[in-house]
Write a protein that holds these residues in place. Structure first.
Motif, PDB file in Angstrom:
ATOM      1  N   ASN A 158       0.931  -0.951  -0.203  1.00  0.00           N
ATOM      2  CA  ASN A 158      -0.146   0.084  -0.035  1.00  0.00           C
ATOM      3  C   ASN A 158       0.953   1.509   0.096  1.00  0.00           C
ATOM      4  OD1 ASN A 158      -2.905  -0.797   0.288  1.00  0.00           O
ATOM      5  ND2 ASN A 158      -2.661  -1.478   2.229  1.00  0.00           N
ATOM      6  N   ASN A 159       2.362   1.148  -0.461  1.00  0.00           N
ATOM      7  CA  ASN A 159       3.128   2.494  -0.444  1.00  0.00           C
ATOM      8  C   ASN A 159       2.577   2.369  -2.037  1.00  0.00           C
ATOM      9  OD1 ASN A 159       5.091   3.848  -0.906  1.00  0.00           O
ATOM     10  ND2 ASN A 159       6.278   3.018   1.215  1.00  0.00           N
ATOM     11  N   PRO A 160       2.303   3.635  -1.962  1.00  0.00           N
ATOM     12  CA  PRO A 160       2.897   3.815  -3.882  1.00  0.00           C
ATOM     13  C   PRO A 160       3.833   4.426  -4.490  1.00  0.00           C
ATOM     14  CG  PRO A 160       1.137   5.402  -2.233  1.00  0.00           C
ATOM     15  CD  PRO A 160       1.924   4.700  -1.579  1.00  0.00           C
ATOM     16  N   SER A 161       5.274   5.359  -3.646  1.00  0.00           N
ATOM     17  CA  SER A 161       6.181   5.939  -4.206  1.00  0.00           C
ATOM     18  C   SER A 161       6.943   4.558  -4.187  1.00  0.00           C
ATOM     19  CB  SER A 161       6.882   6.252  -2.540  1.00  0.00           C
ATOM     20  OG  SER A 161       7.409   5.318  -1.910  1.00  0.00           O
ATOM     21  N   TYR A 162       6.564   2.513  -3.929  1.00  0.00           N
ATOM     22  CA  TYR A 162       7.616   2.031  -4.377  1.00  0.00           C
ATOM     23  C   TYR A 162       7.169   1.305  -5.669  1.00  0.00           C
ATOM     24  CZ  TYR A 162       8.522   1.486   0.014  1.00  0.00           C
ATOM     25  OH  TYR A 162       9.026   1.266   1.720  1.00  0.00           O
ATOM     26  N   ALA A 167       9.291   0.412 -10.679  1.00  0.00           N
ATOM     27  CA  ALA A 167       8.989   1.021 -12.711  1.00  0.00           C
ATOM     28  C   ALA A 167       9.393   1.512 -13.095  1.00  0.00           C
ATOM     29  CB  ALA A 167       7.227   1.969 -12.664  1.00  0.00           C
ATOM     30  N   ASN A 168      10.465   2.429 -12.951  1.00  0.00           N
ATOM     31  CA  ASN A 168      11.346   3.357 -13.130  1.00  0.00           C
ATOM     32  C   ASN A 168      12.607   2.844 -13.058  1.00  0.00           C
ATOM     33  OD1 ASN A 168      10.002   5.786 -13.840  1.00  0.00           O
ATOM     34  ND2 ASN A 168      10.178   6.551 -12.006  1.00  0.00           N
ATOM     35  N   LEU A 169      12.862   2.233 -12.425  1.00  0.00           N
ATOM     36  CA  LEU A 169      14.279   1.244 -12.270  1.00  0.00           C
ATOM     37  C   LEU A 169      13.783   0.357 -13.531  1.00  0.00           C
ATOM     38  CD1 LEU A 169      14.215   0.426  -8.415  1.00  0.00           C
ATOM     39  CD2 LEU A 169      16.133   1.907 -10.119  1.00  0.00           C
ATOM     40  N   ALA A 170      12.945  -0.379 -13.525  1.00  0.00           N
ATOM     41  CA  ALA A 170      12.654  -1.723 -14.948  1.00  0.00           C
ATOM     42  C   ALA A 170      12.974  -1.132 -16.153  1.00  0.00           C
ATOM     43  CB  ALA A 170      11.280  -2.085 -14.538  1.00  0.00           C
ATOM     44  N   VAL A 182       3.688  -2.069 -13.696  1.00  0.00           N
ATOM     45  CA  VAL A 182       3.424  -1.808 -11.957  1.00  0.00           C
ATOM     46  C   VAL A 182       2.820  -1.112 -12.159  1.00  0.00           C
ATOM     47  CG1 VAL A 182       5.159  -1.665  -9.998  1.00  0.00           C
ATOM     48  CG2 VAL A 182       6.110  -3.335 -12.111  1.00  0.00           C
ATOM     49  N   VAL A 183       2.968   0.287 -12.868  1.00  0.00           N
ATOM     50  CA  VAL A 183       1.908   1.215 -13.159  1.00  0.00           C
ATOM     51  C   VAL A 183       0.447   0.866 -13.225  1.00  0.00           C
ATOM     52  CG1 VAL A 183       1.469   3.214 -14.047  1.00  0.00           C
ATOM     53  CG2 VAL A 183       4.173   2.467 -13.698  1.00  0.00           C
ATOM     54  N   ASP A 184       0.617   0.140 -14.090  1.00  0.00           N
ATOM     55  CA  ASP A 184      -0.826  -0.377 -14.295  1.00  0.00           C
ATOM     56  C   ASP A 184      -1.796  -0.647 -12.978  1.00  0.00           C
ATOM     57  OD1 ASP A 184      -1.900   0.478 -16.878  1.00  0.00           O
ATOM     58  OD2 ASP A 184      -1.121  -0.828 -18.040  1.00  0.00           O
ATOM     59  N   SER A 185      -0.717  -1.818 -12.318  1.00  0.00           N
ATOM     60  CA  SER A 185      -1.318  -2.453 -10.663  1.00  0.00           C
ATOM     61  C   SER A 185      -1.212  -0.910  -9.550  1.00  0.00           C
ATOM     62  CB  SER A 185      -0.213  -3.521 -10.466  1.00  0.00           C
ATOM     63  OG  SER A 185       0.634  -3.215  -9.699  1.00  0.00           O
ATOM     64  N   ALA A 186      -0.538  -0.760  -9.896  1.00  0.00           N
ATOM     65  CA  ALA A 186      -0.461   0.527  -9.329  1.00  0.00           C
ATOM     66  C   ALA A 186      -2.101   1.896  -9.189  1.00  0.00           C
ATOM     67  CB  ALA A 186       0.183   2.059  -9.338  1.00  0.00           C
ATOM     68  N   LEU A 187      -2.376   1.506 -10.792  1.00  0.00           N
ATOM     69  CA  LEU A 187      -3.714   1.978 -10.754  1.00  0.00           C
ATOM     70  C   LEU A 187      -4.754   1.616 -10.378  1.00  0.00           C
ATOM     71  CD1 LEU A 187      -2.378   3.494 -14.679  1.00  0.00           C
ATOM     72  CD2 LEU A 187      -3.232   5.101 -13.053  1.00  0.00           C
ATOM     73  N   GLU A 188      -4.538  -0.088 -10.236  1.00  0.00           N
ATOM     74  CA  GLU A 188      -5.852  -0.461 -10.461  1.00  0.00           C
ATOM     75  C   GLU A 188      -6.042  -0.554  -8.459  1.00  0.00           C
ATOM     76  OE1 GLU A 188      -7.296  -5.259 -10.212  1.00  0.00           O
ATOM     77  OE2 GLU A 188      -5.607  -4.459 -11.417  1.00  0.00           O
ATOM     78  N   PHE A 190      -4.826   2.063  -6.435  1.00  0.00           N
ATOM     79  CA  PHE A 190      -5.153   3.832  -5.954  1.00  0.00           C
ATOM     80  C   PHE A 190      -5.950   4.086  -7.216  1.00  0.00           C
ATOM     81  CE2 PHE A 190      -0.245   1.867  -4.741  1.00  0.00           C
ATOM     82  CZ  PHE A 190      -0.742   1.924  -3.212  1.00  0.00           C
ATOM     83  N   GLY A 191      -6.356   3.724  -7.907  1.00  0.00           N
ATOM     84  CA  GLY A 191      -7.253   5.137  -8.969  1.00  0.00           C
ATOM     85  C   GLY A 191      -6.480   5.491  -9.684  1.00  0.00           C
ATOM     86  N   ASP A 192      -7.151   6.174 -10.277  1.00  0.00           N
ATOM     87  CA  ASP A 192      -6.630   7.160 -11.228  1.00  0.00           C
ATOM     88  C   ASP A 192      -5.535   8.429 -10.963  1.00  0.00           C
ATOM     89  OD1 ASP A 192      -7.223   5.920 -12.712  1.00  0.00           O
ATOM     90  OD2 ASP A 192      -9.084   7.251 -13.978  1.00  0.00           O
ATOM     91  N   ARG A 193      -4.595   8.151  -9.742  1.00  0.00           N
ATOM     92  CA  ARG A 193      -3.592   9.210  -9.221  1.00  0.00           C
ATOM     93  C   ARG A 193      -2.271   9.544 -10.618  1.00  0.00           C
ATOM     94  NH1 ARG A 193      -1.658   8.236  -3.517  1.00  0.00           N
ATOM     95  NH2 ARG A 193      -0.411   8.766  -3.918  1.00  0.00           N
ATOM     96  N   ASP A 194      -2.147  10.904 -11.427  1.00  0.00           N
ATOM     97  CA  ASP A 194      -1.516  11.688 -11.398  1.00  0.00           C
ATOM     98  C   ASP A 194      -0.595  11.262 -11.718  1.00  0.00           C
ATOM     99  OD1 ASP A 194      -4.148  13.477 -11.958  1.00  0.00           O
ATOM    100  OD2 ASP A 194      -2.959  14.996 -11.215  1.00  0.00           O
ATOM    101  N   GLU A 195       0.205  11.088 -10.951  1.00  0.00           N
ATOM    102  CA  GLU A 195       1.434  10.476 -11.235  1.00  0.00           C
ATOM    103  C   GLU A 195       2.082   9.537 -12.058  1.00  0.00           C
ATOM    104  OE1 GLU A 195       0.703   9.701  -6.558  1.00  0.00           O
ATOM    105  OE2 GLU A 195       0.340  10.540  -8.202  1.00  0.00           O
ATOM    106  N   PHE A 196       0.796   8.473 -11.451  1.00  0.00           N
ATOM    107  CA  PHE A 196       1.003   6.983 -12.384  1.00  0.00           C
ATOM    108  C   PHE A 196       0.325   7.610 -13.847  1.00  0.00           C
ATOM    109  CE2 PHE A 196      -0.174   5.188  -7.369  1.00  0.00           C
ATOM    110  CZ  PHE A 196       1.378   5.281  -7.600  1.00  0.00           C
ATOM    111  N   LEU A 197      -0.574   7.489 -14.119  1.00  0.00           N
ATOM    112  CA  LEU A 197      -0.822   8.007 -15.425  1.00  0.00           C
ATOM    113  C   LEU A 197       0.745   8.836 -16.226  1.00  0.00           C
ATOM    114  CD1 LEU A 197      -5.038   9.096 -14.909  1.00  0.00           C
ATOM    115  CD2 LEU A 197      -3.747   7.551 -15.971  1.00  0.00           C
ATOM    116  N   VAL A 198       0.710   9.611 -15.676  1.00  0.00           N
ATOM    117  CA  VAL A 198       2.426  10.255 -16.802  1.00  0.00           C
ATOM    118  C   VAL A 198       2.879   9.404 -16.943  1.00  0.00           C
ATOM    119  CG1 VAL A 198       4.214  12.381 -15.807  1.00  0.00           C
ATOM    120  CG2 VAL A 198       1.517  13.458 -15.158  1.00  0.00           C
ATOM    121  N   ASN A 199       3.299   8.908 -15.729  1.00  0.00           N
ATOM    122  CA  ASN A 199       4.948   7.831 -16.274  1.00  0.00           C
ATOM    123  C   ASN A 199       4.195   6.745 -16.891  1.00  0.00           C
ATOM    124  OD1 ASN A 199       7.456   7.576 -13.900  1.00  0.00           O
ATOM    125  ND2 ASN A 199       5.255   8.618 -13.120  1.00  0.00           N
TER     126      ASN A 199
END
Length: 282
Positions: A158-162, A167-170, A182-188, A190-199
């Motif tokens: 549940n830590n979004p920063s991880y 994702a960036n390391l990959a 990884v970003v898709d799993s985060a969006l699922e 935490f929802g449509d957070r801007d930082e995930f969508l930008v990445n």
């Protein structure tokens, strides 16, 4: 009478000289005494001389290193403790000190090595996962950093920063498919957070999936039309597509962004290239 006085003075002079420590044992005792009295500069005076005579003595080198640390002279403290670690590898007491001082002087590789010794000599490895992830990222050891951030994510999903770090390391490891997953799993989660969508949009663009990247940034702009990263990256996604209308839209976006972003992003070169490609004169 003069000869008598001269003899007294000479004896006094020689007696005074004889009080200064000379041998390794004398210098060591004097250094330890000064150290115990918190006179660290004086301790270093004697310990340095003792080390010069006995350069591989563990006790002397350790005490000398700590005397520098106590006066916040961390570079010198690191020098002597690192030397001691080379002479006596795997020493837990030495590496406990090195672990802290290496981070202070930004010697990241030495901090990593010290942690490895601490784990090998009894500390639970889990307590260092966060530091090892961060330290390996600092030295650009991306594979190892990725491994430890994965461990951290398993322990705390549940830590979004991880998610962003992994994702960036990959992406650094040329594994954009993993980045996207990884970003898709985060969006699922935490929802449509801007930082995930930008990445996500950036990863799609890097994979040359420009239309999907475009759609992602349009979605962000639909949420907030003033969101600068979305406007800029939408322009990039449009400019790379073989579509004249989209290139013209990209040009208009760059022109709109130029007053607020050109000093940092140097949009003039992009604008010039698009105008030339579209055969549009200034």
């Amino acid at each position: 009478m003069r000869r008598f006085m001269f003899a007294i003075l000479l004896v006094g002079f020689l007696g005074g000289c004889s009080q200064e420590p000379q041998t390794v044992d004398e210098l060591s005792r004097a250094g330890e005494e000064a150290f115990d009295n918190h006179e660290y500069a004086r301790a270093r005076k004697y310990l340095t001389k003792a080390v010069a005579q006995k350069p591989s003595d563990r006790h002397l080198l350790y005490l000398l290193g700590i005397s520098y640390q106590r006066d916040f002279l961390y570079d010198s403290a690191f020098h002597y403790l690192k030397r001691l670690d080379l002479l006596f590898p795997g020493d837990r007491e030495v590496n406990l000190r090195l672990y802290k001082i290496a981070k202070t002087v930004r010697e990241w590789k030495s901090a990593i090595k010290a942690i490895q010794v601490l784990v090998e000599t009894g500390d639970p490895g889990e307590q260092y996962h966060a530091e090892l992830a961060d330290l390996n990222l600092k030295v650009k050891n991306y594979k190892v950093a990725y491994y430890f951030y994965r461990k951290l994510l398993e322990a705390d999903p549940n830590n979004p920063s991880y998610y962003l770090l992994i994702a960036n390391l990959a992406a650094q490891l040329d594994s954009l498919d993993i980045s996207l997953a990884v970003v898709d799993s985060a969006l699922e989660r935490f929802g449509d957070r801007d930082e995930f969508l930008v990445n996500k949009g950036l990863y799609l663009a890097a994979m040359k999936r420009y239309e999907e990247s475009e759609a992602t940034f349009r979605y962000l702009l639909a949420k907030d039309s003033s969101f600068l990263p979305a406007r800029l990256n939408l322009a990039h996604a449009l400019a790379t597509q073989d579509d004249r209308a989209k290139k013209r839209e990209a040009l208009q976006l760059y022109l709109q962004l130029r007053p607020v972003a050109d000093e940092v992003l140097r949009l003039d070169s992009l604008i010039g290239a698009l105008r030339e490609e579209l055969n549009i004169k200034n």
